[in-house]
Design a protein around this motif. Structure first.
Motif, PDB file in Angstrom:
ATOM      1  N   ILE A  57      31.681 115.002 195.211  1.00  0.00           N
ATOM      2  CA  ILE A  57      31.653 115.933 194.084  1.00  0.00           C
ATOM      3  C   ILE A  57      32.068 115.240 192.792  1.00  0.00           C
ATOM      4  O   ILE A  57      31.427 115.416 191.737  1.00  0.00           O
ATOM      5  CB  ILE A  57      32.549 117.151 194.379  1.00  0.00           C
ATOM      6  CG1 ILE A  57      31.891 118.012 195.468  1.00  0.00           C
ATOM      7  CG2 ILE A  57      32.803 117.972 193.121  1.00  0.00           C
ATOM      8  CD1 ILE A  57      32.761 119.143 195.973  1.00  0.00           C
ATOM      9  N   GLN A  60      29.300 112.892 191.638  1.00  0.00           N
ATOM     10  CA  GLN A  60      28.192 113.620 191.027  1.00  0.00           C
ATOM     11  C   GLN A  60      28.593 114.264 189.706  1.00  0.00           C
ATOM     12  O   GLN A  60      27.751 114.484 188.830  1.00  0.00           O
ATOM     13  CB  GLN A  60      27.656 114.682 191.989  1.00  0.00           C
ATOM     14  CG  GLN A  60      26.876 114.110 193.149  1.00  0.00           C
ATOM     15  CD  GLN A  60      25.705 113.262 192.693  1.00  0.00           C
ATOM     16  OE1 GLN A  60      24.943 113.656 191.816  1.00  0.00           O
ATOM     17  NE2 GLN A  60      25.552 112.085 193.274  1.00  0.00           N
ATOM     18  N   LEU A  61      29.880 114.580 189.561  1.00  0.00           N
ATOM     19  CA  LEU A  61      30.356 115.077 188.267  1.00  0.00           C
ATOM     20  C   LEU A  61      30.127 114.029 187.183  1.00  0.00           C
ATOM     21  O   LEU A  61      29.730 114.365 186.053  1.00  0.00           O
ATOM     22  CB  LEU A  61      31.842 115.421 188.346  1.00  0.00           C
ATOM     23  CG  LEU A  61      32.520 115.769 187.012  1.00  0.00           C
ATOM     24  CD1 LEU A  61      31.952 117.059 186.429  1.00  0.00           C
ATOM     25  CD2 LEU A  61      34.029 115.887 187.184  1.00  0.00           C
ATOM     26  N   PHE A 184      27.776 117.998 199.881  1.00  0.00           N
ATOM     27  CA  PHE A 184      28.649 118.191 198.726  1.00  0.00           C
ATOM     28  C   PHE A 184      28.033 117.616 197.439  1.00  0.00           C
ATOM     29  O   PHE A 184      27.969 118.301 196.419  1.00  0.00           O
ATOM     30  CB  PHE A 184      30.016 117.556 198.990  1.00  0.00           C
ATOM     31  CG  PHE A 184      30.695 118.085 200.227  1.00  0.00           C
ATOM     32  CD1 PHE A 184      30.933 119.441 200.370  1.00  0.00           C
ATOM     33  CD2 PHE A 184      31.082 117.239 201.250  1.00  0.00           C
ATOM     34  CE1 PHE A 184      31.555 119.947 201.504  1.00  0.00           C
ATOM     35  CE2 PHE A 184      31.696 117.728 202.383  1.00  0.00           C
ATOM     36  CZ  PHE A 184      31.936 119.082 202.520  1.00  0.00           C
ATOM     37  N   GLY A 185      27.592 116.366 197.516  1.00  0.00           N
ATOM     38  CA  GLY A 185      27.000 115.762 196.334  1.00  0.00           C
ATOM     39  C   GLY A 185      25.704 116.435 195.929  1.00  0.00           C
ATOM     40  O   GLY A 185      25.438 116.652 194.743  1.00  0.00           O
ATOM     41  N   THR A 188      26.335 119.713 193.993  1.00  0.00           N
ATOM     42  CA  THR A 188      27.278 119.692 192.875  1.00  0.00           C
ATOM     43  C   THR A 188      26.644 120.120 191.559  1.00  0.00           C
ATOM     44  O   THR A 188      27.201 120.948 190.827  1.00  0.00           O
ATOM     45  CB  THR A 188      27.910 118.298 192.728  1.00  0.00           C
ATOM     46  OG1 THR A 188      28.677 118.007 193.900  1.00  0.00           O
ATOM     47  CG2 THR A 188      28.822 118.232 191.521  1.00  0.00           C
ATOM     48  N   HIS A 189      25.483 119.570 191.225  1.00  0.00           N
ATOM     49  CA  HIS A 189      24.850 119.910 189.944  1.00  0.00           C
ATOM     50  C   HIS A 189      24.541 121.400 189.864  1.00  0.00           C
ATOM     51  O   HIS A 189      24.765 122.037 188.831  1.00  0.00           O
ATOM     52  CB  HIS A 189      23.572 119.092 189.757  1.00  0.00           C
ATOM     53  CG  HIS A 189      23.835 117.660 189.440  1.00  0.00           C
ATOM     54  ND1 HIS A 189      23.131 116.964 188.493  1.00  0.00           N
ATOM     55  CD2 HIS A 189      24.747 116.774 189.945  1.00  0.00           C
ATOM     56  CE1 HIS A 189      23.570 115.720 188.422  1.00  0.00           C
ATOM     57  NE2 HIS A 189      24.550 115.590 189.301  1.00  0.00           N
ATOM     58  N   LEU A 192      27.946 123.325 189.517  1.00  0.00           N
ATOM     59  CA  LEU A 192      28.542 123.159 188.182  1.00  0.00           C
ATOM     60  C   LEU A 192      27.777 123.943 187.126  1.00  0.00           C
ATOM     61  O   LEU A 192      28.375 124.579 186.246  1.00  0.00           O
ATOM     62  CB  LEU A 192      28.593 121.672 187.814  1.00  0.00           C
ATOM     63  CG  LEU A 192      29.524 120.796 188.660  1.00  0.00           C
ATOM     64  CD1 LEU A 192      29.491 119.364 188.162  1.00  0.00           C
ATOM     65  CD2 LEU A 192      30.954 121.324 188.644  1.00  0.00           C
ATOM     66  N   TYR A 208      36.444 123.041 189.893  1.00  0.00           N
ATOM     67  CA  TYR A 208      35.704 122.750 191.123  1.00  0.00           C
ATOM     68  C   TYR A 208      36.152 121.415 191.716  1.00  0.00           C
ATOM     69  O   TYR A 208      36.334 121.300 192.931  1.00  0.00           O
ATOM     70  CB  TYR A 208      34.205 122.733 190.838  1.00  0.00           C
ATOM     71  CG  TYR A 208      33.347 122.569 192.066  1.00  0.00           C
ATOM     72  CD1 TYR A 208      33.512 123.385 193.168  1.00  0.00           C
ATOM     73  CD2 TYR A 208      32.366 121.578 192.117  1.00  0.00           C
ATOM     74  CE1 TYR A 208      32.728 123.231 194.300  1.00  0.00           C
ATOM     75  CE2 TYR A 208      31.573 121.419 193.234  1.00  0.00           C
ATOM     76  CZ  TYR A 208      31.759 122.249 194.332  1.00  0.00           C
ATOM     77  OH  TYR A 208      30.979 122.088 195.448  1.00  0.00           O
ATOM     78  N   VAL A 209      36.354 120.421 190.864  1.00  0.00           N
ATOM     79  CA  VAL A 209      36.858 119.131 191.341  1.00  0.00           C
ATOM     80  C   VAL A 209      38.264 119.291 191.902  1.00  0.00           C
ATOM     81  O   VAL A 209      38.617 118.681 192.922  1.00  0.00           O
ATOM     82  CB  VAL A 209      36.846 118.084 190.209  1.00  0.00           C
ATOM     83  CG1 VAL A 209      37.491 116.780 190.663  1.00  0.00           C
ATOM     84  CG2 VAL A 209      35.421 117.832 189.744  1.00  0.00           C
TER      85      VAL A 209
END
Length: 240
Positions: A57, A60-61, A184-185, A188-189, A192, A208-209
């Motif tokens: 996560i 990807q953030l 998870f990855g 993520t987008h 978010l 979220y992180v």
């Protein structure tokens, strides 16, 4: 640019010694190893996925920061792309440094301490960035998040294989990395973007992180330290 790495990876693989016994390669297939991994080492699989949550996560953030900087902070595309370039360089060189720290201080410290620091810093960093968004603040936030997440991402790829028997190391590590990255990855987008739209709060990604870090810290807390076992593991014969 990524395609330029293909010849290098092929070269490295061709010159690596094969450590799996020929009899094992002939007798067992992928399905056998996946079933065996779940049957005999499901706890390691679940713990590994828990650790991968924050690693995937947060990574990807960093990639999401491009659109976040342009759409939410209204910064120029050039500045947004520069932050991603810097993050890539930090990941490359930071992984080398993280590996050295794993050998010197142990895997668990390299896993846990950066995630604790990320948990404490992530909300203040995003709040600081949102208060007066500019290139310097964006690059500073990206630098700190990239640096902190590089350490546990490296350490998990060290500690998981060391916890598994030799004949499950490749399967177990691949499953944890692939499932964690996809689950998870891969989401993520979407999450978010949904959080920003739902809350209308520019700091929402930080929460979220923080949630992911809390879950991963719980998983990390039950891991044994494997630094002293690394040499013993390499000396063990492959058995079935």
């Amino acid at each position: 640019v990524s395609l330029l790495m293909v010849p290098l990876t092929i070269y490295i693989r061709r010159h690596l010694p094969e450590t799996l016994q020929e009899t094992v390669k002939q007798e067992k297939n992928t399905r056998h190893h996946v079933k065996g991994m779940w049957r005999e080492h499901r706890s390691i699989l679940i713990i590994g996925l828990g650790i991968m949550m924050v690693a995937s996560i947060a990574s990807q953030l960093i990639n999401y920061m491009t659109s976040y900087a342009i759409k939410t902070l209204h910064l120029s595309p050039g500045i947004a792309q520069t932050s991603i370039l810097m993050a890539g360089l930090i990941t490359f060189f930071g992984a080398l440094f993280a590996g050295r720290l794993c050998d010197k201080y142990g895997r668990k410290k390299v896993l846990i301490l950066p995630v604790l620091a990320l948990s404490v810093a992530i909300i203040p960093l995003f709040s600081w960035l949102h208060d007066a968004p500019d290139a310097m603040r964006l690059l500073t936030v990206t630098f700190f998040i990239s640096t902190l997440i590089t350490f546990p991402t490296t350490a998990v790829l060290v500690i998981v294989p060391e916890m598994l028997p030799a004949h499950y190391r490749s399967t177990g590590t691949s499953l944890i990395y692939a499932i964690g990255s996809a689950m998870f990855g891969g989401s993520t987008h979407f999450i978010l973007t949904a959080l920003l739209a739902w809350t209308n709060h520019p700091v929402a990604p930080a929460y979220y992180v923080l949630f992911a870090a809390a879950v991963s810290l719980c998983a990390m807390s039950v891991l044994p330290e494997t630094r002293g076992e690394a040499a013993k593991s390499r000396a063990r014969p492959v058995v079935d």
